[in-house]
Write an enzyme that holds these catalytic residues in place. Structure first.
Site, PDB file in Angstrom:
ATOM      1  N   GLY A  37       0.839  -1.198   0.000  1.00 38.74           N
ATOM      2  CA  GLY A  37       0.000   0.000   0.000  1.00 38.74           C
ATOM      3  C   GLY A  37       0.871   1.244   0.000  1.00 38.74           C
ATOM      4  O   GLY A  37       2.097   1.150   0.160  1.00 38.74           O
ATOM      5  N   LEU A  38       0.242   2.370  -0.155  1.00 39.60           N
ATOM      6  CA  LEU A  38       0.963   3.640  -0.238  1.00 39.60           C
ATOM      7  C   LEU A  38       1.687   3.970   1.067  1.00 39.60           C
ATOM      8  O   LEU A  38       1.365   3.424   2.122  1.00 39.60           O
ATOM      9  CB  LEU A  38      -0.030   4.763  -0.560  1.00 39.60           C
ATOM     10  CG  LEU A  38      -0.740   4.671  -1.920  1.00 39.60           C
ATOM     11  CD1 LEU A  38      -1.860   5.703  -2.000  1.00 39.60           C
ATOM     12  CD2 LEU A  38       0.262   4.864  -3.065  1.00 39.60           C
ATOM     13  N   SER A  39       2.643   4.870   0.970  1.00 38.67           N
ATOM     14  CA  SER A  39       3.296   5.405   2.160  1.00 38.67           C
ATOM     15  C   SER A  39       2.228   6.066   3.045  1.00 38.67           C
ATOM     16  O   SER A  39       1.401   6.829   2.544  1.00 38.67           O
ATOM     17  CB  SER A  39       4.343   6.454   1.736  1.00 38.67           C
ATOM     18  OG  SER A  39       4.954   7.020   2.874  1.00 38.67           O
ATOM     19  N   GLY A  40       2.221   5.735   4.309  1.00 38.91           N
ATOM     20  CA  GLY A  40       1.236   6.319   5.223  1.00 38.91           C
ATOM     21  C   GLY A  40      -0.084   5.564   5.251  1.00 38.91           C
ATOM     22  O   GLY A  40      -1.012   5.953   5.964  1.00 38.91           O
ATOM     23  N   SER A  41      -0.155   4.448   4.510  1.00 41.69           N
ATOM     24  CA  SER A  41      -1.432   3.718   4.462  1.00 41.69           C
ATOM     25  C   SER A  41      -1.706   2.964   5.760  1.00 41.69           C
ATOM     26  O   SER A  41      -2.851   2.619   6.053  1.00 41.69           O
ATOM     27  CB  SER A  41      -1.449   2.748   3.274  1.00 41.69           C
ATOM     28  OG  SER A  41      -0.392   1.811   3.373  1.00 41.69           O
ATOM     29  N   GLY A  42      -0.637   2.709   6.529  1.00 37.98           N
ATOM     30  CA  GLY A  42      -0.826   2.023   7.812  1.00 37.98           C
ATOM     31  C   GLY A  42      -0.215   0.638   7.866  1.00 37.98           C
ATOM     32  O   GLY A  42      -0.445  -0.108   8.825  1.00 37.98           O
ATOM     33  N   LYS A  43       0.604   0.299   6.867  1.00 41.39           N
ATOM     34  CA  LYS A  43       1.180  -1.051   6.802  1.00 41.39           C
ATOM     35  C   LYS A  43       1.955  -1.418   8.069  1.00 41.39           C
ATOM     36  O   LYS A  43       1.709  -2.458   8.687  1.00 41.39           O
ATOM     37  CB  LYS A  43       2.127  -1.176   5.591  1.00 41.39           C
ATOM     38  CG  LYS A  43       1.488  -0.934   4.246  1.00 41.39           C
ATOM     39  CD  LYS A  43       2.478  -1.071   3.108  1.00 41.39           C
ATOM     40  CE  LYS A  43       3.614  -0.054   3.153  1.00 41.39           C
ATOM     41  NZ  LYS A  43       3.205   1.350   3.049  1.00 41.39           N
ATOM     42  N   SER A  44       2.906  -0.563   8.450  1.00 38.52           N
ATOM     43  CA  SER A  44       3.740  -0.878   9.622  1.00 38.52           C
ATOM     44  C   SER A  44       2.911  -0.906  10.900  1.00 38.52           C
ATOM     45  O   SER A  44       3.096  -1.779  11.751  1.00 38.52           O
ATOM     46  CB  SER A  44       4.865   0.152   9.768  1.00 38.52           C
ATOM     47  OG  SER A  44       5.884  -0.107   8.823  1.00 38.52           O
ATOM     48  N   SER A 111       6.027  -1.785  -1.923  1.00 35.53           N
ATOM     49  CA  SER A 111       6.063  -2.795  -3.001  1.00 35.53           C
ATOM     50  C   SER A 111       5.061  -2.458  -4.111  1.00 35.53           C
ATOM     51  O   SER A 111       4.063  -3.159  -4.289  1.00 35.53           O
ATOM     52  CB  SER A 111       5.830  -4.207  -2.451  1.00 35.53           C
ATOM     53  OG  SER A 111       4.759  -4.284  -1.538  1.00 35.53           O
TER      54      SER A 111
END
Lengths: 203, 203
Positions: A37-44, A111
């Site tokens: 997902g995009l940067s800031g999407s909440g993945k981490s 990714s």
């Protein structure tokens, strides 16, 4: 690069202990949950919450994080298309090793390229790879901007920024679409855990 | 290559779960046991036996093997000095990730250069890295020649073969010297396990 290893005179070393034996001993099945997902999407953030919840259930879990891995294994790589591809290739290999060890490994990388994610998927046995699309919209990511990167990208200070000046290829058939807008972190994390549970990874 | 990561705009992501918490939950401490020695010295064999014994004790353990890792993560690398250095650098990073996850990771690579082994050591907190010199003599390795590599190397068919046409820098202050000549695999494996036990890794 060809699929064949460059080095000759190597053989696959017959492990005396199999993945199945490792899994039986630790009571779970190895899996890769690949968040994209995009940067800031909440993945981490979602990964860390899943990690916390699974550890509380005594599961062996580990998060491979875009920011973290670039400090070590991939510190020689930048953000060009070639470097992004190699970045994801190496991470896929490391994730495969963790899953082979019996761990549930969560990866939190933008990714952006479909082909690179498919390369990571191809390293795992069928059913062991969960592509989890963190589908937070660009507008929401930009409004959050937790690291101030979108402001810099819009000002032209970061080249090749995904969603702004570099493409993001959204998954077409992800195993999981993780919603974060209007949801709590717990709810998003529980979506991932439910997938693992339903698919038999907590043997 | 400088120590600074090439990519900018990255921050170390504050993990909500610490290594100490992971270790407490799984009841062991993360460690890297780095076996080094000539081809045929017994590194992989000893590792696999240690793995088997630790799994029977429900420890989370994993072996990174030279032959195996060159099929995946490092399949783009050959055996030149630069490639050997990068091979070991990447493996050191992966070992560090496994140890951070709380695993006991065993690595079985010739790793002929002292400086490269020191680089791997430097990635771990003091006391978490065990350099284990598998001290089997060249004569014994060549007599075993399990993969027929020494015969090929002597015939000039393998360039840069450690011990024959490429250097091996023996450790000067290894934590452990593993004897394999005149010993059983079990005895050699038990040497490694005793070190882990004595040093408090089975908390």
């Amino acid at each position: 690069m060809s699929d064949a290893p460059k080095s000759q005179n190597i053989v696959w070393h017959g492990a005396e202990v199999t993945q199945a034996q490792r899994e039986a001993l630790i009571g779970q099945k190895g899996a890769v949950v690949w968040l994209t997902g995009l940067s800031g999407s909440g993945k981490s953030t979602v990964c860390r919450r899943v990690e916390q919840k699974l550890l509380e259930r005594k599961k062996f879990v580990y998060v491979l994080d875009g920011d973290n891995i670039r400090m070590g294994l991939n510190k020689d790589l930048g953000f060009s298309p070639d470097d992004r591809k190699e970045n994801i290739r190496r991470i896929g290999c490391v994730a495969q090793l963790f899953a082979d060890a019996g761990a549930i490994v969560l990866t939190a990388f933008i990714s952006p390229y479909r082909a690179d994610r498919d390369t990571a998927r191809a390293l795992l046995a069928p059913g062991r790879f969960c592509e989890a699309f963190v589908s937070t919209s660009l507008e929401a990511c930009e409004a959050r901007d937790p690291k101030g990167l979108y402001v810099k990208a819009r000002a032209g200070k970061i080249p090749e920024f995904t969603g702004i000046s570099a493409p993001y290829e959204a998954p077409e058939s992800a195993e999981l679409v993780v919603q974060t807008e209007g949801k709590t972190v717990d709810e998003s994390a529980d979506q991932v855990i439910a997938w693992l549970e339903t698919n038999g990874f907590f043997a």
